[in-house]
Scaffold this motif. Structure first.
Motif, PDB file in Angstrom:
ATOM      1  N   HIS A  41      -3.021   1.915 -10.380  1.00 26.56           N
ATOM      2  CA  HIS A  41      -2.031   1.016  -9.772  1.00 26.56           C
ATOM      3  C   HIS A  41      -0.675   1.701  -9.700  1.00 26.56           C
ATOM      4  CE1 HIS A  41      -4.635  -2.481  -9.780  1.00 26.56           C
ATOM      5  NE2 HIS A  41      -5.018  -2.142 -10.986  1.00 26.56           N
ATOM      6  N   LYS A  42      -0.035   1.617  -8.591  1.00 29.72           N
ATOM      7  CA  LYS A  42       1.303   2.167  -8.362  1.00 29.72           C
ATOM      8  C   LYS A  42       1.348   3.694  -8.463  1.00 29.72           C
ATOM      9  CE  LYS A  42       3.518  -2.017  -8.847  1.00 29.72           C
ATOM     10  NZ  LYS A  42       2.942  -2.884  -7.871  1.00 29.72           N
ATOM     11  N   VAL A  43       0.209   4.327  -8.665  1.00 32.49           N
ATOM     12  CA  VAL A  43       0.098   5.782  -8.812  1.00 32.49           C
ATOM     13  C   VAL A  43       1.169   6.312  -9.773  1.00 32.49           C
ATOM     14  CG1 VAL A  43      -0.259   7.960  -7.579  1.00 32.49           C
ATOM     15  CG2 VAL A  43      -0.771   5.819  -6.425  1.00 32.49           C
ATOM     16  N   ASN A  44       1.288   5.637 -10.926  1.00 30.11           N
ATOM     17  CA  ASN A  44       2.265   6.082 -11.920  1.00 30.11           C
ATOM     18  C   ASN A  44       1.707   7.133 -12.872  1.00 30.11           C
ATOM     19  OD1 ASN A  44       0.605   4.140 -13.195  1.00 30.11           O
ATOM     20  ND2 ASN A  44       2.207   3.644 -14.669  1.00 30.11           N
ATOM     21  N   GLU A  45       0.423   7.473 -12.723  1.00 24.68           N
ATOM     22  CA  GLU A  45      -0.221   8.518 -13.525  1.00 24.68           C
ATOM     23  C   GLU A  45       0.183   8.432 -15.002  1.00 24.68           C
ATOM     24  OE1 GLU A  45      -0.965  12.016 -10.387  1.00 24.68           O
ATOM     25  OE2 GLU A  45       1.151  11.771 -10.936  1.00 24.68           O
ATOM     26  N   PRO A  46      -0.307   7.384 -15.680  1.00 26.18           N
ATOM     27  CA  PRO A  46       0.122   7.126 -17.051  1.00 26.18           C
ATOM     28  C   PRO A  46      -0.606   7.969 -18.096  1.00 26.18           C
ATOM     29  CG  PRO A  46      -1.478   5.498 -16.414  1.00 26.18           C
ATOM     30  CD  PRO A  46      -1.260   6.401 -15.214  1.00 26.18           C
ATOM     31  N   TRP A  47      -0.577   9.261 -17.932  1.00 22.80           N
ATOM     32  CA  TRP A  47      -1.315  10.116 -18.861  1.00 22.80           C
ATOM     33  C   TRP A  47      -0.590  11.421 -19.087  1.00 22.80           C
ATOM     34  CZ3 TRP A  47      -4.523   8.159 -14.687  1.00 22.80           C
ATOM     35  CH2 TRP A  47      -4.389   8.868 -13.479  1.00 22.80           C
ATOM     36  N   ARG A  48      -0.870  11.946 -20.249  1.00 24.38           N
ATOM     37  CA  ARG A  48      -0.512  13.324 -20.569  1.00 24.38           C
ATOM     38  C   ARG A  48      -1.593  13.848 -21.501  1.00 24.38           C
ATOM     39  NH1 ARG A  48       2.167  15.069 -25.120  1.00 24.38           N
ATOM     40  NH2 ARG A  48       2.800  13.494 -26.642  1.00 24.38           N
ATOM     41  N   PHE A  49      -1.667  15.164 -21.610  1.00 26.05           N
ATOM     42  CA  PHE A  49      -2.775  15.788 -22.323  1.00 26.05           C
ATOM     43  C   PHE A  49      -2.258  16.899 -23.231  1.00 26.05           C
ATOM     44  CE2 PHE A  49      -3.882  14.620 -17.997  1.00 26.05           C
ATOM     45  CZ  PHE A  49      -4.928  13.739 -18.187  1.00 26.05           C
ATOM     46  N   GLN A  50      -2.955  17.102 -24.319  1.00 27.62           N
ATOM     47  CA  GLN A  50      -2.734  18.256 -25.186  1.00 27.62           C
ATOM     48  C   GLN A  50      -4.096  18.901 -25.398  1.00 27.62           C
ATOM     49  OE1 GLN A  50       0.969  16.237 -27.575  1.00 27.62           O
ATOM     50  NE2 GLN A  50      -0.686  17.006 -28.795  1.00 27.62           N
ATOM     51  N   LEU A  51      -4.217  20.165 -25.036  1.00 26.27           N
ATOM     52  CA  LEU A  51      -5.479  20.881 -25.144  1.00 26.27           C
ATOM     53  C   LEU A  51      -5.375  21.903 -26.269  1.00 26.27           C
ATOM     54  CD1 LEU A  51      -8.315  21.339 -23.924  1.00 26.27           C
ATOM     55  CD2 LEU A  51      -7.267  23.041 -22.409  1.00 26.27           C
ATOM     56  N   ASP A 107      -2.315  -2.886 -19.594  1.00 28.95           N
ATOM     57  CA  ASP A 107      -3.730  -3.026 -19.232  1.00 28.95           C
ATOM     58  C   ASP A 107      -4.091  -2.144 -18.036  1.00 28.95           C
ATOM     59  OD1 ASP A 107      -3.988  -4.901 -21.258  1.00 28.95           O
ATOM     60  OD2 ASP A 107      -4.009  -6.629 -19.906  1.00 28.95           O
ATOM     61  N   GLU A 108      -3.240  -2.142 -17.017  1.00 30.79           N
ATOM     62  CA  GLU A 108      -3.503  -1.312 -15.836  1.00 30.79           C
ATOM     63  C   GLU A 108      -3.499   0.174 -16.195  1.00 30.79           C
ATOM     64  OE1 GLU A 108      -0.513  -2.638 -13.065  1.00 30.79           O
ATOM     65  OE2 GLU A 108      -1.712  -4.369 -12.446  1.00 30.79           O
ATOM     66  N   ASP A 109      -2.562   0.581 -17.030  1.00 32.08           N
ATOM     67  CA  ASP A 109      -2.488   1.978 -17.445  1.00 32.08           C
ATOM     68  C   ASP A 109      -3.721   2.384 -18.257  1.00 32.08           C
ATOM     69  OD1 ASP A 109      -0.050   2.149 -16.165  1.00 32.08           O
ATOM     70  OD2 ASP A 109       1.141   2.220 -18.011  1.00 32.08           O
ATOM     71  N   TYR A 110      -4.132   1.505 -19.164  1.00 30.64           N
ATOM     72  CA  TYR A 110      -5.314   1.806 -19.983  1.00 30.64           C
ATOM     73  C   TYR A 110      -6.571   1.894 -19.111  1.00 30.64           C
ATOM     74  CZ  TYR A 110      -8.433   1.874 -23.983  1.00 30.64           C
ATOM     75  OH  TYR A 110      -9.382   2.252 -24.898  1.00 30.64           O
ATOM     76  N   SER A 114      -8.702   5.309 -18.712  1.00 32.61           N
ATOM     77  CA  SER A 114     -10.131   5.267 -19.047  1.00 32.61           C
ATOM     78  C   SER A 114     -10.964   5.732 -17.857  1.00 32.61           C
ATOM     79  CB  SER A 114     -10.536   3.854 -19.469  1.00 32.61           C
ATOM     80  OG  SER A 114      -9.877   3.488 -20.666  1.00 32.61           O
ATOM     81  N   SER A 115     -10.562   5.337 -16.657  1.00 30.21           N
ATOM     82  CA  SER A 115     -11.253   5.804 -15.445  1.00 30.21           C
ATOM     83  C   SER A 115     -11.117   7.312 -15.298  1.00 30.21           C
ATOM     84  CB  SER A 115     -10.690   5.105 -14.209  1.00 30.21           C
ATOM     85  OG  SER A 115     -10.938   3.723 -14.265  1.00 30.21           O
ATOM     86  N   LEU A 116      -9.926   7.838 -15.567  1.00 30.03           N
ATOM     87  CA  LEU A 116      -9.716   9.286 -15.507  1.00 30.03           C
ATOM     88  C   LEU A 116     -10.650  10.003 -16.485  1.00 30.03           C
ATOM     89  CD1 LEU A 116      -6.701  11.491 -15.205  1.00 30.03           C
ATOM     90  CD2 LEU A 116      -7.932  11.586 -17.364  1.00 30.03           C
ATOM     91  N   ILE A 117     -10.758   9.471 -17.694  1.00 27.50           N
ATOM     92  CA  ILE A 117     -11.621  10.102 -18.703  1.00 27.50           C
ATOM     93  C   ILE A 117     -13.072  10.097 -18.226  1.00 27.50           C
ATOM     94  CG2 ILE A 117     -12.539   9.902 -21.047  1.00 27.50           C
ATOM     95  CD1 ILE A 117      -9.701   8.842 -21.851  1.00 27.50           C
ATOM     96  N   GLN A 118     -13.531   8.989 -17.663  1.00 24.32           N
ATOM     97  CA  GLN A 118     -14.905   8.946 -17.159  1.00 24.32           C
ATOM     98  C   GLN A 118     -15.091   9.936 -16.014  1.00 24.32           C
ATOM     99  OE1 GLN A 118     -17.555   8.047 -18.371  1.00 24.32           O
ATOM    100  NE2 GLN A 118     -19.017   7.376 -16.849  1.00 24.32           N
ATOM    101  N   ASN A 119     -14.126   9.988 -15.089  1.00 21.04           N
ATOM    102  CA  ASN A 119     -14.203  10.989 -14.012  1.00 21.04           C
ATOM    103  C   ASN A 119     -14.315  12.396 -14.598  1.00 21.04           C
ATOM    104  OD1 ASN A 119     -13.928   9.036 -12.037  1.00 21.04           O
ATOM    105  ND2 ASN A 119     -11.851   9.620 -11.447  1.00 21.04           N
ATOM    106  N   PHE A 120     -13.493  12.684 -15.590  1.00 19.53           N
ATOM    107  CA  PHE A 120     -13.482  13.995 -16.234  1.00 19.53           C
ATOM    108  C   PHE A 120     -14.841  14.297 -16.860  1.00 19.53           C
ATOM    109  CE2 PHE A 120     -12.284  16.510 -20.123  1.00 19.53           C
ATOM    110  CZ  PHE A 120     -12.003  17.694 -19.466  1.00 19.53           C
ATOM    111  N   GLN A 121     -15.392  13.319 -17.577  1.00 21.14           N
ATOM    112  CA  GLN A 121     -16.700  13.517 -18.211  1.00 21.14           C
ATOM    113  C   GLN A 121     -17.783  13.805 -17.174  1.00 21.14           C
ATOM    114  OE1 GLN A 121     -17.446  11.023 -22.043  1.00 21.14           O
ATOM    115  NE2 GLN A 121     -16.447   9.666 -20.576  1.00 21.14           N
TER     116      GLN A 121
END
Length: 186
Positions: A41-51, A107-110, A114-121
């Motif tokens: 929603h709103k393409v706010n990309e609510p994520w960051r990552f540490q590898l 809720d929208e961000d979560y 979660s969708s991003l994680i499933q796509n990644f998997q």
């Protein structure tokens, strides 16, 4: 008839046993660039990552160890065994989201992350890379969070342990969706 996407979704498994073969960081970046096309929603990309990779994994492992309770100042053998297990996994990806105080945005961000994680998997599985999505109690511990640089107002959604599968578990049965579905047509 199942297509390739259907087959990939059905065949993906949570992997707990990994080969020690390295996984290319550039491939992980490429996969995350694919996964970012999750609904958002709103393409706010609510994520960051540490590898965490190579010697950098030790920071992740020590954060875990320091977050675990001790007995008379000593770390239990169970914790030390788990720490070694973590060291032997090729990559650890911590997925972090901002915690918006507005419930709807949270809720929208979560949902998006979660969708991003499933796509990644799924994208990784297609390339023979497996993972386990962990959300254990220790990710909430302030010692762990501080040690890896997660600030107040951020949520660790997952720690993804990533590598090439040493063993792929058998498919476990799932309930037919008809048993969970109510169709309202009037």
């Amino acid at each position: 008839m199942l297509n390739a996407v259907d087959q990939n979704i059905i065949s993906r498994r949570t992997i707990k046993a990994f080969k020690q073969d390295p996984v290319d960081v550039e491939e992980i970046i490429e996969l995350l660039n694919i996964a970012k096309w999750a609904p958002n929603h709103k393409v706010n990309e609510p994520w960051r990552f540490q590898l965490y990779t190579g010697a950098g994994k030790e920071k992740f492992v020590q954060a875990y160890v320091n977050a675990m309770p001790t007995i008379e100042g000593y770390v239990s053998q169970k914790v030390l065994n788990k720490a070694q297990y973590f060291r032997d996994i090729p990559l650890h990806l911590v997925v972090i989201m901002p915690e918006d105080p507005r419930q709807r945005r949270w809720d929208e961000d979560y949902g998006a992350i979660s969708s991003l994680i499933q796509n990644f998997q799924l994208a990784a599985w297609e390339r023979g890379i497996g993972m386990i999505w962990r959300s254990n109690d220790w990710i909430y511990d302030p010692k762990f969070r501080d040690a890896i640089g997660v600030t107040p107002g951020e949520k660790i959604v997952a720690t993804l342990m990533i590598g090439y599968p040493k063993h792929v578990p058998e498919k476990r049965p799932r309930t037919d969706i008809r048993e969970k579905l109510i169709i309202i047509n009037e």
